[in-house]
Scaffold this active site. Structure first.
Site, mmCIF file in Angstrom:
data_model
loop_
_atom_site.group_PDB
_atom_site.id
_atom_site.type_symbol
_atom_site.label_atom_id
_atom_site.label_comp_id
_atom_site.label_asym_id
_atom_site.label_seq_id
_atom_site.Cartn_x
_atom_site.Cartn_y
_atom_site.Cartn_z
ATOM 1 N N ARG A 25 78.408 13.103 -73.519
ATOM 2 C CA ARG A 25 78.868 12.839 -72.149
ATOM 3 C C ARG A 25 78.532 11.411 -71.730
ATOM 4 N NH1 ARG A 25 76.887 11.057 -67.317
ATOM 5 N NH2 ARG A 25 74.967 12.229 -67.685
ATOM 6 N N ASP A 26 77.267 11.119 -71.528
ATOM 7 C CA ASP A 26 76.858 9.797 -71.070
ATOM 8 C C ASP A 26 77.145 8.735 -72.128
ATOM 9 O OD1 ASP A 26 75.795 7.921 -69.375
ATOM 10 O OD2 ASP A 26 73.714 8.411 -69.802
ATOM 11 N N HIS A 217 65.107 9.341 -67.958
ATOM 12 C CA HIS A 217 66.381 8.901 -68.545
ATOM 13 C C HIS A 217 66.355 7.372 -68.589
ATOM 14 C CE1 HIS A 217 70.883 9.528 -69.040
ATOM 15 N NE2 HIS A 217 70.812 8.210 -68.837
ATOM 16 N N HIS A 219 67.285 3.510 -70.148
ATOM 17 C CA HIS A 219 68.244 2.654 -70.842
ATOM 18 C C HIS A 219 67.487 1.486 -71.456
ATOM 19 C CE1 HIS A 219 72.377 4.017 -69.247
ATOM 20 N NE2 HIS A 219 71.503 4.950 -68.943
ATOM 21 N N CYS A 250 77.140 2.978 -68.048
ATOM 22 C CA CYS A 250 77.602 3.594 -66.811
ATOM 23 C C CYS A 250 78.899 2.912 -66.409
ATOM 24 C CB CYS A 250 76.555 3.440 -65.706
ATOM 25 S SG CYS A 250 77.130 4.052 -64.114
ATOM 26 N N ASN A 259 71.949 3.797 -73.709
ATOM 27 C CA ASN A 259 70.827 4.699 -73.472
ATOM 28 C C ASN A 259 69.762 4.514 -74.551
ATOM 29 O OD1 ASN A 259 71.715 6.818 -71.314
ATOM 30 N ND2 ASN A 259 73.501 6.562 -72.617
#
Length: 310
Positions: A25-26, A217, A219, A250, A259
């Site tokens: 997803r991300d 989370h 990056h 993003c 990430n």
């Protein structure tokens, strides 16, 4: 069999952590070239087979905003029963409706710690986002679903700059209190540093949240993701979001690069003797395969090292 680091335990760290894989997803949401749905399904299956306990599959966001994920329903149908246990991101009640139709058991909502990003990402003010999420979370919980809440821009915002810790804590706690089981704190543009992590986690615990309700989370925009992870481990955090191969960014924040790579995280955890249940070589092989699908090498240092040593 991949190379593995020597294990040297460090006192005061958790015995085991959960890796929350966000690559499908991300990791893929910012890819300009559309990835075939079958490739995405294979990506999810390979990650699950590598021992990753949670693999976030997709998002039911409007295709106009994230074209890469316009095939969310097709992907979930292709994954079948296994897909129903994979979390999916839902932006609102309409997204929840689609997730419920496909039998999803785990959803996530995605809020903002800053006014500017709330406007750009959600088309809502900082306060209005809670009114948007409240019925979504309530209905999801009433239907027996687990709900995770992400809060973005926890360490800095490309438009607003530094974000005060108490502001992040206030927003994050409000999101969590809607009915989430876990709150993931996002360093969306990767500007966080180790001391900042300690201060933010401390802010949440002082506000009454427990360590096991928090996830991190990170990056790696400025190369700080692993240092920040170690800081969070020292604070007792046991859930970490990561993306296979370091994929991701993003779509609403151009300064948000990849990430934290799942492989880089696994390598560090293995060296610290912290259990994670993930087969490093299988994830490396998966990332090499996905890099081939995307037509460029993985940014993960561990993927590059282990793929080059075969």
């Amino acid at each position: 069999m991949s190379e593995l680091p020597m294990t040297v335990r460090v006192d005061g760290l958790p015995d085991r952590v959960t890796i929350y894989e966000v690559g499908p997803r991300d990791g893929l949401q910012n890819e300009k070239a559309l990835v075939d749905t079958g490739v995405k399904a294979e990506f999810v299956r390979r990650l699950l087979a590598a021992g990753l306990p949670i693999v976030e599959a997709t998002s039911f966001v409007h295709p106009r905003w994230v074209p890469q994920l316009a095939d969310a329903a097709d992907l979930m149908e292709l994954l079948g029963p296994a897909g129903q246990d994979c979390p999916v991101l839902v932006p609102n009640e309409r997204g929840l409706d689609r997730a419920l139709e496909l039998g999803a058991r785990h959803i996530a909502i995605f809020g903002s710690a800053t006014e500017t990003f709330a406007q750009k990402n959600l088309n809502r003010s900082l306060d209005e986002q809670f009114a948007m999420f409240e019925p979504t979370v309530r209905r999801a919980r009433d239907a027996g679903l687990d709900v995770r809440a992400y809060v973005s821009m926890c360490f800095g915002d490309p438009w607003a700059g530094a974000v005060p810790v108490d502001q992040v804590v206030g927003v994050g706690k409000r999101l969590f209190d809607l009915g989430a089981s876990q709150l993931s704190l996002g360093d969306t543009i990767g500007v966080g540093t180790a001391g900042h992590v300690t201060a933010l986690v401390g802010g949440f615990t002082e506000a009454g949240m427990s360590i096991d309700q928090l996830a991190m989370h990170f990056h790696d925009t400025y190369g700080q993701a692993l240092a920040n992870t170690l800081s969070a481990l020292r604070a007792g955090i046991t859930t970490y979001d990561a993306s296979a191969g370091g994929l991701g960014g993003c779509p609403y924040a151009k300064s948000a690069t990849g990430n934290l790579a799942t492989e880089d995280l696994v390598w560090m955890l293995t060296g610290l003797g912290i259990e994670h249940g993930v087969d490093l070589q299988q994830v490396v092989d998966t990332s090499v395969w996905m890099a081939g699908q995307l037509g460029r090498p993985s940014p993960s240092a561990v993927v590059r090292a282990l793929a080059g040593s075969d």
